[in-house]
Structures are given as C-alpha cells and as structure tokens.
Write an enzyme that holds these catalytic residues in place. Structure first.
Site, PDB file in Angstrom:
ATOM      1  CB  SER A  17      -0.886   0.023   1.388  1.00  0.00           C
ATOM      2  OG  SER A  17      -1.358   1.237   1.363  1.00  0.00           O
ATOM      3  CE1 TYR A  71      -4.403  -1.746   5.233  1.00  0.00           C
ATOM      4  CE2 TYR A  71      -3.209  -0.005   4.596  1.00  0.00           C
ATOM      5  CZ  TYR A  71      -3.818  -0.960   4.077  1.00  0.00           C
ATOM      6  OH  TYR A  71      -4.409  -1.215   2.662  1.00  0.00           O
TER       7      TYR A  71
HETATM    8  P1  NAD Z   1     -11.542  -5.919  -0.339  1.00  0.00           P
HETATM    9  O1  NAD Z   1     -12.231  -5.789   0.955  1.00  0.00           O
HETATM   10  O2  NAD Z   1     -12.491  -5.664  -1.362  1.00  0.00           O
HETATM   11  O3  NAD Z   1     -10.766  -7.265  -0.518  1.00  0.00           O
HETATM   12  C1  NAD Z   1     -10.276  -7.834   0.418  1.00  0.00           C
HETATM   13  C2  NAD Z   1     -10.139  -9.208   0.180  1.00  0.00           C
HETATM   14  O4  NAD Z   1      -9.480 -10.191   1.273  1.00  0.00           O
HETATM   15  C3  NAD Z   1     -11.554 -10.056   0.215  1.00  0.00           C
HETATM   16  O5  NAD Z   1     -11.631 -11.040  -0.982  1.00  0.00           O
HETATM   17  C4  NAD Z   1     -11.654 -10.872   1.365  1.00  0.00           C
HETATM   18  O6  NAD Z   1     -12.677 -11.772   1.476  1.00  0.00           O
HETATM   19  C5  NAD Z   1     -10.305 -11.222   1.625  1.00  0.00           C
HETATM   20  N1  NAD Z   1      -9.937 -11.457   3.161  1.00  0.00           N
HETATM   21  C6  NAD Z   1     -10.205 -10.819   4.221  1.00  0.00           C
HETATM   22  N2  NAD Z   1      -9.878 -11.128   5.160  1.00  0.00           N
HETATM   23  C7  NAD Z   1      -9.372 -12.610   4.773  1.00  0.00           C
HETATM   24  C8  NAD Z   1      -8.956 -13.654   5.545  1.00  0.00           C
HETATM   25  N3  NAD Z   1      -8.968 -13.722   6.739  1.00  0.00           N
HETATM   26  N4  NAD Z   1      -8.616 -14.761   4.959  1.00  0.00           N
HETATM   27  C9  NAD Z   1      -8.818 -14.688   3.363  1.00  0.00           C
HETATM   28  N5  NAD Z   1      -9.226 -13.837   2.654  1.00  0.00           N
HETATM   29  C10 NAD Z   1      -9.522 -12.860   3.434  1.00  0.00           C
HETATM   30  O7  NAD Z   1     -10.314  -4.885  -0.321  1.00  0.00           O
HETATM   31  P2  NAD Z   1      -9.271  -4.366  -1.366  1.00  0.00           P
HETATM   32  O8  NAD Z   1      -9.203  -3.033  -1.248  1.00  0.00           O
HETATM   33  O9  NAD Z   1      -9.419  -5.035  -2.694  1.00  0.00           O
HETATM   34  O10 NAD Z   1      -7.781  -4.835  -0.593  1.00  0.00           O
HETATM   35  C11 NAD Z   1      -6.912  -5.880  -1.078  1.00  0.00           C
HETATM   36  C12 NAD Z   1      -5.500  -5.539  -0.729  1.00  0.00           C
HETATM   37  O11 NAD Z   1      -5.245  -4.303  -1.355  1.00  0.00           O
HETATM   38  C13 NAD Z   1      -5.540  -5.539   0.735  1.00  0.00           C
HETATM   39  O12 NAD Z   1      -4.249  -5.964   1.194  1.00  0.00           O
HETATM   40  C14 NAD Z   1      -5.391  -3.876   0.995  1.00  0.00           C
HETATM   41  O13 NAD Z   1      -4.649  -3.499   2.139  1.00  0.00           O
HETATM   42  C15 NAD Z   1      -4.624  -3.178  -0.210  1.00  0.00           C
HETATM   43  N6  NAD Z   1      -4.894  -1.971  -0.558  1.00  0.00           N
HETATM   44  C16 NAD Z   1      -6.112  -1.517  -0.999  1.00  0.00           C
HETATM   45  C17 NAD Z   1      -6.191  -0.156  -0.955  1.00  0.00           C
HETATM   46  C18 NAD Z   1      -7.463   0.683  -1.194  1.00  0.00           C
HETATM   47  O14 NAD Z   1      -7.513   1.684  -1.584  1.00  0.00           O
HETATM   48  N7  NAD Z   1      -8.543  -0.184  -1.531  1.00  0.00           N
HETATM   49  C19 NAD Z   1      -5.063   0.726  -1.219  1.00  0.00           C
HETATM   50  C20 NAD Z   1      -3.785  -0.052  -0.763  1.00  0.00           C
HETATM   51  C21 NAD Z   1      -3.844  -1.246  -0.572  1.00  0.00           C
END
Ligand code: NAD
Length: 262
Positions: free
Chosen positions: A144, A157
């Site tokens: 991130s 985080y």
């Molecule tokens: P999201 O909530 O849409 O997706 C998260 C995914 O992780 C889902 O498929 C969920 O079921 C799964 N998950 C959560 N807990 C779990 C567990 N214990 N076991 C297995 N699966 C699990 O969120 P996202 O935004 O797509 O996030 C995905 C990644 O991207 C994360 O690591 C997040 O930190 C990172 N990220 C997101 C952003 C953003 O702005 N959305 C920015 C930077 C980084």
C-alpha cells in the site's frame, strides 16, 4: 499465445476488489487461477465459472482463512494437487482497522498483522520450495502507499504494510539468482469494499454525504484527485509476472496518483 499459459497463480483475497481485478488480468494472460477469500459461496462459484469460460483457464477456490497458518499451507498444497503447482503467488488479502493507537483493540491489532503481514510469510514459505526447484517464480505482495508512508489512526495497517515491503526486499535478495522475482505493489486509493467502509464511517462521523466524503478522502492524499482501479492494479501485476519484468525485483511499485511524490 497468452504470456502466462501453463502457469498457475494463487491470489489471496481474490473474491472482491483488487484481488479479483488481479485474478481477471492473470486469467486473461492464460494463467490457471486459485481464488481465495470470503464471500457468498454462490457468487464465488459464479466468478469461478466466468473466469474459466471467458479465458479458457482452470479455476479452483480455497476458503483458507489467511489468519490461520495451517489453512495457508493447505491452500498452497491444494493448488499443487488440483492445479499442478504454484508459479505465481499474489499475497493480497487484507483488512483495515481505524483507531487511535491508545484505543486500538488488541485483537484487531493481531488480526491486521496476521492477515496483512504474517499470511505473506506463511504462503511464501510454503510456495517457495517448488519455485526454487523449477528455477522460476513470481511473488507479488500487495502492500500500500501505507507501506511507504503513514497516516494517523492506522498504526496496525501501516506497521503491517511497511513489514510487507521489508519482507519483499528480504525474500527478493534470498532468491535473486534463482529465476524468482519478489515485488510489492503499493496502491493509493482504490474504491473497493475496504475503502467504502472507511468513507461510510467518515460520513457517519461528519454528517456529510458519501460522495462528499469520497471527494474529501481522495483529495487529502492524491495529487491526481483520482482512484486507481482493480483492473489497473491487475495489469501492473500481469506485467510483473511477464518475462519483460525478469530484472525487476525487490522493489515497491507505486500506483497512487502521485501520493508518494509529495
Ligand atoms: P476488499 O475488502 O475488497 O478485499 C479484501 C479481500 O481479502 C476479500 O476477498 C476478502 O474476502 C479477503 N479477506 C479478508 N480477510 C481474509 C482472511 N482472513 N482470509 C482470506 N481472505 C480474506 O479490499 P481491497 O481494497 O481489494 O484490498 C485488497 C488488498 O489491497 C489489501 O491488502 C489492502 O490492504 C490493499 N490495498 C487496498 C487499497 C484500497 O484503496 N482499496 C489501497 C492500498 C492497498
């Protein structure tokens, strides 16, 4: 012939958001896919069918909980038995918890560190021996912007994501001569469920509308004033898996509308 035909990709947290975008892009390049994550079982089955049909690839699903090391080892073993191996490993599953550090619930700290950081260690440990044997592999850790800088009220985080960037560099050095690359993608804001929940919480607190808080959230950090999309992150992941990227290793790649340039 698509560039990743014959390769198998395991993408954690790929039932929604960024992970789903990455799964779609890797499948479009011909990779067989192991999906993982929580969600409605029939919607996940639909996603499995759609990816398999649209891209003529094999698709399997593991319900492994990324907070449980045994589940993680089981997921890698399942990819090996059902799909024939693990060539591409994308550690993407993640959760957020927003709270000042002195009020941060201990069990939420433990969950954020387990799912966002330790899960990547366990999956890499389980998948690496096969990659070393083959002399080829691609590991991508979805970190991130918060792997490179901090914001208040996100101590777990930010700590986990900085840890992911450090893990990426350390493992990249260990396998640098073995045909295996290890990189981190550092998105800024992507409008997924994880971020929608944060916007909703802000709107509840401020009394502003969802759209007003969405604009405020993105404008605080992002020079471009825009969100990246899961598809854009997926295309960067597909590039990092390609032969063109075989000298790119041990680095964090920002895709953040200029956040890190400030
Ligand atoms: P999201 O909530 O849409 O997706 C998260 C995914 O992780 C889902 O498929 C969920 O079921 C799964 N998950 C959560 N807990 C779990 C567990 N214990 N076991 C297995 N699966 C699990 O969120 P996202 O935004 O797509 O996030 C995905 C990644 O991207 C994360 O690591 C997040 O930190 C990172 N990220 C997101 C952003 C953003 O702005 N959305 C920015 C930077 C980084």
């Amino acid at each position: 012939m698509p560039g990743l035909k014959g390769k198998v990709a395991v993408i954690t947290g790929s039932t929604s958001g960024i992970g789903k975008g990455i799964a779609e892009c890797l499948a479009a390049e011909g990779a067989d896919i192991m999906l993982n994550g929580f969600g409605d079982r029939s919607e996940i089955a639909e996603l499995e069918k759609k990816l398999a049909k649209d891209h003529a690839v094999k698709v399997a699903y593991s319900a492994a909980d990324m907070s449980k090391p045994d589940d993680i080892r089981g997921m890698i073993a399942e990819a090996q038995t059902k799909l024939g191996g693990v060539d591409l490993l994308v550690n993407n599953a993640g959760i957020q918890n927003v709270s000042p550090v002195d009020e941060f619930p201990e069990e939420r700290w433990d969950a954020v560190i387990a799912i966002n950081l330790s899960s990547a260690f366990h999956s890499i440990k389980a998948a690496l021996p096969e990659m070393k044997e083959k002399g080829w592999g691609r590991i991508i850790n979805v970190a991130s912007a918060h792997g490179l800088t901090a914001s208040p009220n996100k101590s777990a985080y930010v700590a986990a994501k900085h840890g992911v960037v450090g893990l990426t560099k350390a493992v990249a050095l260990e396998v640098a001569t073995q045909g295996i690359t290890v990189n981190a993608i550092c998105p800024g804001w992507v409008l997924t469920d994880l971020v929608r929940a944060q916007i909703e919480a802000r709107a509840k607190e401020s009394g502003q509308s969802f759209d007003e808080e969405k604009r405020a959230l993105v404008s605080e950090k992002t020079p471009s004033q825009g969100f990246s999309t899961p598809e854009q992150i997926g295309k960067l992941a597909a590039f990092l898996c390609s032969d063109a990227a075989d000298q790119m290793t041990g680095a964090p790649y920002s895709i953040d509308g200029g956040w890190m340039a400030q």
